[in-house]
Design a protein around this motif. Structure first.
Motif, PDB file in Angstrom:
ATOM      1  N   GLY A 113      -3.684   4.794  -7.448  1.00 18.37           N
ATOM      2  CA  GLY A 113      -4.799   5.602  -7.935  1.00 18.37           C
ATOM      3  C   GLY A 113      -5.390   6.486  -6.843  1.00 18.37           C
ATOM      4  O   GLY A 113      -5.729   7.652  -7.078  1.00 18.37           O
ATOM      5  N   GLY A 114      -5.528   5.929  -5.638  1.00 16.84           N
ATOM      6  CA  GLY A 114      -6.085   6.696  -4.538  1.00 16.84           C
ATOM      7  C   GLY A 114      -5.194   7.854  -4.122  1.00 16.84           C
ATOM      8  O   GLY A 114      -5.669   8.975  -3.879  1.00 16.84           O
ATOM      9  N   ALA A 115      -3.890   7.614  -4.050  1.00 19.31           N
ATOM     10  CA  ALA A 115      -2.948   8.675  -3.676  1.00 19.31           C
ATOM     11  C   ALA A 115      -2.920   9.774  -4.727  1.00 19.31           C
ATOM     12  O   ALA A 115      -2.877  10.973  -4.391  1.00 19.31           O
ATOM     13  CB  ALA A 115      -1.553   8.079  -3.490  1.00 19.31           C
ATOM     14  N   LYS A 116      -2.957   9.387  -5.990  1.00 14.22           N
ATOM     15  CA  LYS A 116      -2.950  10.379  -7.068  1.00 14.22           C
ATOM     16  C   LYS A 116      -4.209  11.244  -7.004  1.00 14.22           C
ATOM     17  O   LYS A 116      -4.169  12.457  -7.190  1.00 14.22           O
ATOM     18  CB  LYS A 116      -2.856   9.685  -8.425  1.00 14.22           C
ATOM     19  CG  LYS A 116      -2.736  10.641  -9.604  1.00 14.22           C
ATOM     20  CD  LYS A 116      -2.557   9.868 -10.892  1.00 14.22           C
ATOM     21  CE  LYS A 116      -2.354  10.827 -12.070  1.00 14.22           C
ATOM     22  NZ  LYS A 116      -3.502  11.734 -12.248  1.00 14.22           N
ATOM     23  N   ILE A 150       0.946   9.695   5.267  1.00 16.05           N
ATOM     24  CA  ILE A 150       0.559   9.339   6.630  1.00 16.05           C
ATOM     25  C   ILE A 150      -0.729   8.509   6.619  1.00 16.05           C
ATOM     26  O   ILE A 150      -0.848   7.495   7.324  1.00 16.05           O
ATOM     27  CB  ILE A 150       0.387  10.609   7.482  1.00 16.05           C
ATOM     28  CG1 ILE A 150       1.749  11.254   7.749  1.00 16.05           C
ATOM     29  CG2 ILE A 150      -0.307  10.279   8.808  1.00 16.05           C
ATOM     30  CD1 ILE A 150       1.668  12.590   8.465  1.00 16.05           C
ATOM     31  N   LEU A 151      -1.689   8.912   5.803  1.00 13.32           N
ATOM     32  CA  LEU A 151      -2.964   8.183   5.717  1.00 13.32           C
ATOM     33  C   LEU A 151      -2.759   6.754   5.211  1.00 13.32           C
ATOM     34  O   LEU A 151      -3.296   5.800   5.775  1.00 13.32           O
ATOM     35  CB  LEU A 151      -3.931   8.929   4.799  1.00 13.32           C
ATOM     36  CG  LEU A 151      -4.619  10.164   5.380  1.00 13.32           C
ATOM     37  CD1 LEU A 151      -5.385  10.907   4.295  1.00 13.32           C
ATOM     38  CD2 LEU A 151      -5.562   9.755   6.506  1.00 13.32           C
ATOM     39  N   TRP A 152      -1.969   6.606   4.154  1.00 12.48           N
ATOM     40  CA  TRP A 152      -1.761   5.276   3.581  1.00 12.48           C
ATOM     41  C   TRP A 152      -0.883   4.411   4.478  1.00 12.48           C
ATOM     42  O   TRP A 152      -1.068   3.189   4.532  1.00 12.48           O
ATOM     43  CB  TRP A 152      -1.158   5.400   2.181  1.00 12.48           C
ATOM     44  CG  TRP A 152      -2.195   5.810   1.178  1.00 12.48           C
ATOM     45  CD1 TRP A 152      -2.397   7.061   0.678  1.00 12.48           C
ATOM     46  CD2 TRP A 152      -3.189   4.979   0.591  1.00 12.48           C
ATOM     47  NE1 TRP A 152      -3.464   7.050  -0.181  1.00 12.48           N
ATOM     48  CE2 TRP A 152      -3.960   5.793  -0.267  1.00 12.48           C
ATOM     49  CE3 TRP A 152      -3.500   3.622   0.687  1.00 12.48           C
ATOM     50  CZ2 TRP A 152      -5.032   5.302  -1.008  1.00 12.48           C
ATOM     51  CZ3 TRP A 152      -4.568   3.128  -0.046  1.00 12.48           C
ATOM     52  CH2 TRP A 152      -5.315   3.960  -0.881  1.00 12.48           C
ATOM     53  N   LEU A 178       0.829  -1.205   0.000  1.00 12.44           N
ATOM     54  CA  LEU A 178       0.000   0.000   0.000  1.00 12.44           C
ATOM     55  C   LEU A 178       0.863   1.256   0.000  1.00 12.44           C
ATOM     56  O   LEU A 178       0.589   2.222  -0.726  1.00 12.44           O
ATOM     57  CB  LEU A 178      -0.923   0.004   1.220  1.00 12.44           C
ATOM     58  CG  LEU A 178      -2.141  -0.915   1.188  1.00 12.44           C
ATOM     59  CD1 LEU A 178      -2.842  -0.888   2.532  1.00 12.44           C
ATOM     60  CD2 LEU A 178      -3.090  -0.510   0.069  1.00 12.44           C
ATOM     61  N   ILE A 179       1.906   1.246   0.806  1.00  8.92           N
ATOM     62  CA  ILE A 179       2.799   2.405   0.867  1.00  8.92           C
ATOM     63  C   ILE A 179       3.554   2.549  -0.454  1.00  8.92           C
ATOM     64  O   ILE A 179       3.707   3.659  -0.981  1.00  8.92           O
ATOM     65  CB  ILE A 179       3.780   2.260   2.037  1.00  8.92           C
ATOM     66  CG1 ILE A 179       3.007   2.190   3.363  1.00  8.92           C
ATOM     67  CG2 ILE A 179       4.766   3.432   2.060  1.00  8.92           C
ATOM     68  CD1 ILE A 179       3.884   1.964   4.575  1.00  8.92           C
TER      69      ILE A 179
END
Length: 233
Positions: A139-142, A156-158, A15-16
């Motif tokens: 995709g979520g981070a982008k 931090i969230l991921w 995930l990171i």
């Protein structure tokens, strides 16, 4: 135990890695769709062979199948809430929540599967979770970055999500070891149902949106890889 911790670490840390990929790397839509479909094909096999089928080996069919349906029902309800009540207002945060809802039963099932199985027996499950985590996190981070969040807050969230999912897998492995076989079977089937629902709602629609007809071959390839890994056990 060391192998178990290593598997959990690698799967959750993806995930990171995916978040870093989305923030700093380049991820084409076709590549993202192909990888998601590949993971989806592998998850089909893993859900059936590692989660649902072992629970039915004792002869009881109706109860395991009921828990498969309950798992799908719970995931669908929670996913509906996230999309309708949260996702439309918070962009990438809604996707993060959806991934968490999907990842909790997956990682709990991974931990449960490792209790009685040789590490090779769950290679397909752990590998497919890893493959799905990478493009989803990217995709979520982008999307979060496009919404104006800082890169630091996104990481931090991921990272927090990765820790939470690691904890779920370790809870499954260490705290469910001594529970009855019937309870373990029900947990496996519940997780299997949640995974199946996530494939129908989240994985394959997103893969088709990004990569169109190539996802058919990618799904078949993921299925082949998962069957091969399962045959090694």
């Amino acid at each position: 135990m060391l192998i178990t911790i290593l598997v959990v670490f690698v799967v959750s840390m993806s995930l990171i890695a995916g978040a870093l990929w989305g923030l700093y790397g380049k991820l084409s839509k076709n590549t993202e769709g192909f990888l998601i479909a590949l993971a989806g094909g592998a998850l089909i096999v893993s859900a059936v062979l590692e989660l649902i089928e072992p629970a039915m080996e004792d002869g009881d069919v109706l109860l395991p199948l009921l828990f498969v349906f309950i798992g799908a029902l719970v995931f669908t309800g929670l996913d509906f809430y996230v999309k309708e009540k949260w996702s439309s207002k918070s962009g990438g945060a809604g996707l993060l929540a959806a991934i968490t809802l999907d990842g909790l039963p997956e990682n709990l099932a991974l931990g449960v599967a490792l209790i009685t199985a040789d590490p090779l027996a769950v290679a397909a499950l752990s590998g497919s979770i890893l493959l799905s985590n990478l493009p989803e996190a990217a995709g979520g981070a982008k999307e979060m970055k496009d919404d104006g969040r800082s890169k630091r807050s996104i990481l931090i969230l991921w990272t927090g999500t990765a820790i939470l999912l690691s904890a779920a897998a370790l809870v499954g492995y260490f705290f469910l070891e001594n529970v009855s076989k019937d309870i373990l079977n029900n947990i496996r089937c519940f997780a299997g149902g949640a995974v199946v629902a996530s494939l129908a709602i989240e994985v394959f629609p997103k893969a088709f949106k990004e990569d169109k007809y190539w996802i058919g071959l990618a799904t078949a390839l993921g299925l082949i890889i998962a069957f091969y890994l399962n045959s090694l056990s």
